[in-house]
Design a protein around this motif. Structure first.
Motif, PDB file in Angstrom:
ATOM      1  N   LEU A  45      18.465 -19.218   0.679  1.00  0.00           N
ATOM      2  CA  LEU A  45      18.458 -20.498  -0.024  1.00  0.00           C
ATOM      3  C   LEU A  45      18.878 -22.010   0.714  1.00  0.00           C
ATOM      4  O   LEU A  45      18.595 -23.092   0.542  1.00  0.00           O
ATOM      5  N   PHE A  46      19.724 -21.745   1.682  1.00  0.00           N
ATOM      6  CA  PHE A  46      20.336 -22.823   2.481  1.00  0.00           C
ATOM      7  C   PHE A  46      19.163 -23.567   3.316  1.00  0.00           C
ATOM      8  O   PHE A  46      18.984 -24.589   3.511  1.00  0.00           O
ATOM      9  N   TYR A  47      18.457 -22.335   3.721  1.00  0.00           N
ATOM     10  CA  TYR A  47      17.105 -22.605   4.354  1.00  0.00           C
ATOM     11  C   TYR A  47      16.054 -23.716   3.658  1.00  0.00           C
ATOM     12  O   TYR A  47      15.734 -24.563   4.177  1.00  0.00           O
ATOM     13  N   GLU A  48      15.750 -23.313   2.588  1.00  0.00           N
ATOM     14  CA  GLU A  48      14.995 -23.766   1.663  1.00  0.00           C
ATOM     15  C   GLU A  48      15.476 -25.300   1.282  1.00  0.00           C
ATOM     16  O   GLU A  48      14.696 -26.290   1.384  1.00  0.00           O
ATOM     17  N   LEU A  49      16.671 -25.286   1.237  1.00  0.00           N
ATOM     18  CA  LEU A  49      17.283 -26.821   1.049  1.00  0.00           C
ATOM     19  C   LEU A  49      17.147 -27.815   2.146  1.00  0.00           C
ATOM     20  O   LEU A  49      17.032 -28.655   2.135  1.00  0.00           O
ATOM     21  N   ALA A  50      17.552 -27.201   3.360  1.00  0.00           N
ATOM     22  CA  ALA A  50      17.344 -27.564   4.698  1.00  0.00           C
ATOM     23  C   ALA A  50      16.251 -28.044   4.806  1.00  0.00           C
ATOM     24  O   ALA A  50      15.933 -29.276   5.583  1.00  0.00           O
ATOM     25  N   ASN A  51      15.262 -27.254   4.656  1.00  0.00           N
ATOM     26  CA  ASN A  51      13.677 -27.829   4.896  1.00  0.00           C
ATOM     27  C   ASN A  51      13.202 -28.957   4.020  1.00  0.00           C
ATOM     28  O   ASN A  51      12.456 -29.792   4.596  1.00  0.00           O
ATOM     29  N   ASP A  82      17.087 -35.924  -1.257  1.00  0.00           N
ATOM     30  CA  ASP A  82      18.364 -36.230  -1.993  1.00  0.00           C
ATOM     31  C   ASP A  82      19.015 -35.054  -2.750  1.00  0.00           C
ATOM     32  O   ASP A  82      20.201 -34.824  -2.715  1.00  0.00           O
ATOM     33  N   LYS A  83      18.066 -34.472  -3.561  1.00  0.00           N
ATOM     34  CA  LYS A  83      18.481 -33.505  -4.423  1.00  0.00           C
ATOM     35  C   LYS A  83      19.111 -32.257  -3.864  1.00  0.00           C
ATOM     36  O   LYS A  83      20.167 -31.438  -4.064  1.00  0.00           O
ATOM     37  N   SER A  84      18.039 -31.930  -2.666  1.00  0.00           N
ATOM     38  CA  SER A  84      18.760 -30.866  -1.926  1.00  0.00           C
ATOM     39  C   SER A  84      19.919 -30.962  -1.200  1.00  0.00           C
ATOM     40  O   SER A  84      20.760 -29.989  -1.038  1.00  0.00           O
ATOM     41  N   VAL A  85      20.190 -32.119  -0.584  1.00  0.00           N
ATOM     42  CA  VAL A  85      21.296 -32.553   0.216  1.00  0.00           C
ATOM     43  C   VAL A  85      22.512 -32.374  -0.832  1.00  0.00           C
ATOM     44  O   VAL A  85      23.658 -31.802  -0.545  1.00  0.00           O
ATOM     45  N   ALA A  86      22.154 -32.842  -1.932  1.00  0.00           N
ATOM     46  CA  ALA A  86      23.402 -32.673  -2.945  1.00  0.00           C
ATOM     47  C   ALA A  86      23.800 -31.075  -3.098  1.00  0.00           C
ATOM     48  O   ALA A  86      25.058 -30.856  -3.110  1.00  0.00           O
ATOM     49  N   GLU A  87      22.862 -30.389  -3.283  1.00  0.00           N
ATOM     50  CA  GLU A  87      23.175 -28.998  -3.344  1.00  0.00           C
ATOM     51  C   GLU A  87      23.570 -28.403  -2.116  1.00  0.00           C
ATOM     52  O   GLU A  87      24.846 -27.627  -2.425  1.00  0.00           O
ATOM     53  N   LEU A  88      23.172 -28.608  -0.966  1.00  0.00           N
ATOM     54  CA  LEU A  88      24.014 -28.088   0.312  1.00  0.00           C
ATOM     55  C   LEU A  88      25.180 -28.632   0.370  1.00  0.00           C
ATOM     56  O   LEU A  88      26.163 -28.039   0.829  1.00  0.00           O
ATOM     57  N   ARG A  89      25.619 -29.833  -0.036  1.00  0.00           N
ATOM     58  CA  ARG A  89      26.927 -30.366   0.195  1.00  0.00           C
ATOM     59  C   ARG A  89      28.016 -29.424  -0.853  1.00  0.00           C
ATOM     60  O   ARG A  89      28.916 -29.082  -0.629  1.00  0.00           O
ATOM     61  N   GLY A  90      27.550 -29.134  -2.247  1.00  0.00           N
ATOM     62  CA  GLY A  90      27.961 -28.412  -2.923  1.00  0.00           C
ATOM     63  C   GLY A  90      28.382 -26.729  -2.335  1.00  0.00           C
ATOM     64  O   GLY A  90      29.433 -26.636  -2.463  1.00  0.00           O
ATOM     65  N   TYR A  91      27.231 -26.184  -1.804  1.00  0.00           N
ATOM     66  CA  TYR A  91      27.473 -25.016  -1.234  1.00  0.00           C
ATOM     67  C   TYR A  91      28.546 -24.910  -0.041  1.00  0.00           C
ATOM     68  O   TYR A  91      29.339 -23.911   0.268  1.00  0.00           O
ATOM     69  N   PHE A  92      28.582 -26.032   0.905  1.00  0.00           N
ATOM     70  CA  PHE A  92      29.300 -26.050   1.943  1.00  0.00           C
ATOM     71  C   PHE A  92      30.599 -26.457   1.616  1.00  0.00           C
ATOM     72  O   PHE A  92      31.613 -26.017   2.220  1.00  0.00           O
ATOM     73  N   SER A  93      30.619 -27.179   0.475  1.00  0.00           N
ATOM     74  CA  SER A  93      32.236 -27.599  -0.052  1.00  0.00           C
ATOM     75  C   SER A  93      32.952 -26.328  -0.492  1.00  0.00           C
ATOM     76  O   SER A  93      34.103 -26.128  -0.287  1.00  0.00           O
ATOM     77  N   GLU A  94      32.102 -25.638  -0.872  1.00  0.00           N
ATOM     78  CA  GLU A  94      32.923 -24.217  -1.363  1.00  0.00           C
ATOM     79  C   GLU A  94      33.052 -23.383  -0.380  1.00  0.00           C
ATOM     80  O   GLU A  94      34.260 -22.759  -0.163  1.00  0.00           O
ATOM     81  N   LEU A  95      32.409 -23.476   0.763  1.00  0.00           N
ATOM     82  CA  LEU A  95      32.685 -22.745   1.948  1.00  0.00           C
ATOM     83  C   LEU A  95      33.845 -23.104   2.732  1.00  0.00           C
ATOM     84  O   LEU A  95      34.837 -22.432   3.036  1.00  0.00           O
ATOM     85  N   PHE A  96      34.191 -24.507   2.550  1.00  0.00           N
ATOM     86  CA  PHE A  96      35.294 -25.324   3.229  1.00  0.00           C
ATOM     87  C   PHE A  96      36.561 -24.862   2.445  1.00  0.00           C
ATOM     88  O   PHE A  96      37.683 -24.460   3.116  1.00  0.00           O
ATOM     89  N   ARG A  97      36.394 -24.881   1.390  1.00  0.00           N
ATOM     90  CA  ARG A  97      37.392 -24.408   0.420  1.00  0.00           C
ATOM     91  C   ARG A  97      38.017 -23.102   0.645  1.00  0.00           C
ATOM     92  O   ARG A  97      39.026 -22.733   0.673  1.00  0.00           O
ATOM     93  N   ALA A  98      36.879 -22.179   0.700  1.00  0.00           N
ATOM     94  CA  ALA A  98      37.248 -20.964   0.912  1.00  0.00           C
ATOM     95  C   ALA A  98      38.093 -20.455   2.236  1.00  0.00           C
ATOM     96  O   ALA A  98      38.735 -19.714   2.304  1.00  0.00           O
ATOM     97  N   LEU A 155      28.547 -32.021  10.559  1.00  0.00           N
ATOM     98  CA  LEU A 155      28.565 -31.368  11.559  1.00  0.00           C
ATOM     99  C   LEU A 155      28.075 -29.916  11.199  1.00  0.00           C
ATOM    100  O   LEU A 155      27.380 -29.038  11.850  1.00  0.00           O
ATOM    101  N   ALA A 156      28.644 -29.301  10.125  1.00  0.00           N
ATOM    102  CA  ALA A 156      28.552 -28.038   9.556  1.00  0.00           C
ATOM    103  C   ALA A 156      26.963 -27.822   9.272  1.00  0.00           C
ATOM    104  O   ALA A 156      26.373 -26.776   9.537  1.00  0.00           O
ATOM    105  N   THR A 157      26.395 -28.954   8.494  1.00  0.00           N
ATOM    106  CA  THR A 157      24.890 -28.774   8.125  1.00  0.00           C
ATOM    107  C   THR A 157      24.146 -28.873   9.308  1.00  0.00           C
ATOM    108  O   THR A 157      22.919 -28.325   9.309  1.00  0.00           O
TER     109      THR A 157
END
Length: 410
Positions: free
Chosen positions: A172-178, A197-213, A243-245
């Motif tokens: 899923l991250f791969y498709e957004l990153a593409n 822009d839309k996919s980066v917003a989704e990536l930000r959401g997923y990585f923000s969750e990872l950071f919180r975890a 850096l994470a992305t």
């Protein structure tokens, strides 16, 4: 002094190289440019096209160079209005001093050679899994598309495991990153930018969750290490996200292209395929030659920060240089019979991973993955044939396949 015809051919070659889609065999175009000059001032580009190995290698290591892609993107008046462009310009590959050395130091502290070495058993396990899944898909005799079956998901699984991205999220991250990386080369449509822009917003959401975890519970992964760097004050919020992305993308982009082009190239050079099967000890040099012969990322752009001398020319500050690494890797002054694939070649290193301060951070990971998975593929299947119409990637600067259907037999 080059003839008018040669200059016209060079300008035509440059125009084609700078116009999507990327073509499968760009190497005659690099030759046409190099016949006029190895550091050629192009009226079409309004910049210098650098195709000589020595010249590309030298320019890549010049401390005074600045990032040309960053400079070009920031000329777009609305770049700050697009999240995809803002995050792209914070990516490690696009930073200049003083931001770049500081960010590179943090990245090197977490993406270490030892961290990569520790992944070897995991890479072997994942490679075996994907190769066996490839074999299972081929049992009914139908063609199997190497790209979605292995070339893409295998390196994504490796970098996901390193970062700490759950296995079911990696693709899923791969498709957004593409969607995001489609704008990285500078040639994109308004629709591409909207989707990015839309996919980066989704990536930000997923990585923000990872950071919180990871703030709540540390693990032995790169996301935890990056969070520690953030909490130590070495990264601000946006640097942490950038850096994470970027580490995620750098973990698969080169390797995906390398795997697909390597298999295709070996099928076009059966003598070299058989040589590798019979002499597994050439694996290290074989991967280096495949990196040279089929350069996965064909070039980069630099901006002169001061007057330089390159290829016998004096180039003033503020001029763009297109460092055509794919062309440099086929330079006849550096490599004997450069268009020939020779898995035992020993004529000095290629420039596929760049050089200097921007040398590819994931180079050793890409090498390890290729050294493990490519021998598995060619030894697991006695019969490998292209079985259908292949589709090359169209993005400028990326040399690889969207689809590579293969007939595979034990």
């Amino acid at each position: 002094m080059a003839s008018d015809t040669a200059i016209q051919e060079a300008e035509s070659a440059i125009a084609r190289l700078a116009t999507p889609p990327m073509i499968p065999d760009p190497y005659p175009l690099y030759d046409a440019i190099r016949r006029v000059d190895r550091v050629y001032e192009s009226t079409t580009l309004g910049a210098y096209a650098v195709t000589g190995y020595k010249e590309v290698n030298t320019a890549a290591r010049m401390a005074s160079m600045r990032n040309g892609v960053r400079a070009a993107a920031m000329q777009r008046p609305d770049w700050q209005e697009h999240d995809a462009l803002r995050l792209f310009l914070r990516a490690l590959v696009n930073l200049d001093p003083p931001e770049h050395p500081a960010m590179r130091e943090v990245a090197a502290a977490v993406f270490t050679p030892n961290a990569i070495k520790r992944m070897r058993s995991s890479i072997e396990r994942l490679a075996h899994r994907f190769v066996e899944e490839l074999a299972e898909r081929a049992r009914d005799g139908e063609p199997v598309d190497l790209v979605p079956a292995l070339a893409s998901p295998f390196p994504v699984a490796v970098i996901s495991e390193m970062l700490g991205v759950a296995g079911d999220q990696g693709m899923l991250f791969y498709e957004l990153a593409n969607d995001w990386t489609r704008i990285w080369g500078g040639y994109y449509t308004d629709a591409d930018l909207v989707q990015a822009d839309k996919s980066v917003a989704e990536l930000r959401g997923y990585f923000s969750e990872l950071f919180r975890a990871r703030r709540a519970e540390r693990r032995d992964d790169l996301i935890s290490a990056l969070v520690e760097q953030h909490e130590a004050g070495r990264l601000d919020d946006e640097d942490l996200m950038a850096l994470a992305t970027f580490l995620f993308i750098s973990g698969f982009e080169t390797t995906t292209n390398l795997i697909s082009t390597s298999v295709y190239t070996l099928l076009e050079n059966r003598d070299q395929l058989e040589l590798w099967r019979n002499k597994p000890e050439i694996t290290a040099s074989a991967v280096e030659e495949l990196l040279r012969h089929g350069t996965p990322i064909s070039g980069t752009v630099r901006l002169t920060g001061e007057t330089i001398r390159l290829g016998g020319k004096e180039i003033p500050p503020g001029r763009m240089l297109f460092l055509m690494t794919a062309g440099a890797n086929r330079d006849p002054l550096q490599f004997t019979d450069p268009d020939r694939l020779d898995l035992t070649r020993n004529e000095g290193g290629h420039v596929s991973f760049g050089g200097g301060a921007h040398y590819c951070l994931g180079a050793n990971l890409a090498r390890m993955e290729a050294q493990i998975v490519l021998p598995m593929i060619i030894n697991r299947f006695s019969g490998i044939e292209v079985a259908g119409e292949v589709e090359w990637r169209t993005a400028i600067g990326l040399h690889g396949f969207e689809h590579l259907p293969l007939a595979l037999s034990d």
